[in-house]
Scaffold this active site. Structure first.
Site, short mmCIF file in Angstrom:
data_model
loop_
_atom_site.label_atom_id
_atom_site.label_comp_id
_atom_site.label_asym_id
_atom_site.label_seq_id
_atom_site.Cartn_x
_atom_site.Cartn_y
_atom_site.Cartn_z
N SER A 163 2.19 33.58 25.08
CA SER A 163 3.60 33.23 25.16
C SER A 163 4.45 34.46 24.82
CB SER A 163 3.89 32.05 24.23
OG SER A 163 5.13 31.46 24.52
N LYS B 212 27.17 16.98 21.01
CA LYS B 212 26.90 17.84 19.86
C LYS B 212 25.56 17.51 19.19
CE LYS B 212 28.06 21.14 17.05
NZ LYS B 212 28.10 22.52 17.53
#
Length: 285
Positions: free
Chosen positions: A102, A154
């Site tokens: 990764s 949010k």
């Protein structure tokens, strides 16, 4: 005649060794807390600058042992390495130990050549986001979740609220964008040697031996052996480390450590350690 006289000089005055600076880039990327530093540009910048500043060195060697982590920090470290290599006109040789997966592999492709052990784990070119859902737990213990926001999105993917399919799709779109950036970076560095394999950018990972066949790395080799072969018997690796600060932490650029931050961050230290352990465990380490 000069070479004869040089043999009588005290050791400090002899200049018959080829010094190759070595920087070790190890650990989960972007993680860490007040006691333990993660691998980031802040922690890697000083040793990288010092290594590339050694004028007579023909190359800089990087030892990478990382299961990944932050894609942003991975790319920032990659870019700093390539910028320094271009500025100082030096080759970059990468040596993978247990794993370069990764974000660890994203850093590895900064190398002009990548060497591995046959059993190294390489690849995992993908993006992952993981977490836990606690909605059933808080119901059972009678907790009332109260959240107040300005902005309806949010608190998307709040682990204490039920998942919303629209929010999941939005997260996946962000992951696809980051994945494309990762793929483009790998292709820009190794596109001429990559195998035509449908699994290459699927997030799958391989042993070092198989990674050579896929074009993800170049060859099997260890640091001392490759340096001796490349630069002669007098090649000498020199480990470049960041200076140590409070609690033995590696010094970093632009990061302070106050008592308030230390106390506040201790609670997150355990979580950070568990997350890092999970990253390593994914590759059987």
């Amino acid at each position: 005649m000069f070479s004869t006289l040089r043999s009588y000089l005290p050791k400090p005055f002899k200049n018959d060794k080829t010094i190759i600076p070595v920087v070790r880039l190890q650990g989960a990327i972007g993680g860490g807390g007040p006691i333990k530093s993660g691998l980031s540009l802040a922690t890697a910048a000083i040793p990288l600058e010092k290594a590339f500043a050694i004028k007579k060195a023909p190359a800089v060697a990087l030892i990478i042992n990382s299961p990944g982590g932050s894609p942003v920090q991975s790319r920032l470290i990659f870019k700093r390495i390539r910028d320094l290599a271009k500025e100082k006109e030096k080759d970059v040789l990468v040596f993978v130990e247990d794993v370069a997966a990764s974000g660890g592999y994203m850093i590895a492709v900064a190398g002009d050549e990548i060497f591995v052990d046959p059993s190294s784990i390489v690849g995992s070119i993908g993006v992952v986001a993981a977490g836990f859902g606690f909605t059933e737990m808080i119901k059972k213990i009678g907790v009332d979740r109260r959240v107040y926001t300005a902005g309806e999105k949010k608190v998307i993917l709040d682990p204490f609220q039920p998942e919303v399919e629209e929010d999941i799709e939005y997260l996946k779109s962000l992951q696809l964008d980051i994945h494309e950036t990762f793929i483009d970076l790998v292709k820009s560095r190794r596109g001429d040697v990559l195998a035509d394999d449908p699994d290459l950018f699927s997030g799958k990972f391989w042993t070092g031996r198989t990674a050579i066949q896929l074009g993800l790395v170049d060859a099997i080799g260890d640091l001392r052996g490759v340096l001796k072969e490349r630069y002669g018997d007098k090649a000498e690796p020199k480990l470049i480390s960041a200076p140590r600060g409070l609690f033995g932490r590696k010094a970093s650029v632009g990061v302070g450590l106050g008592a308030g931050r230390l106390v506040e961050g201790l609670g997150g230290e355990l979580i950070s350690s568990v997350e890092e352990r999970a990253l390593w465990a994914r590759y059987g380490l």
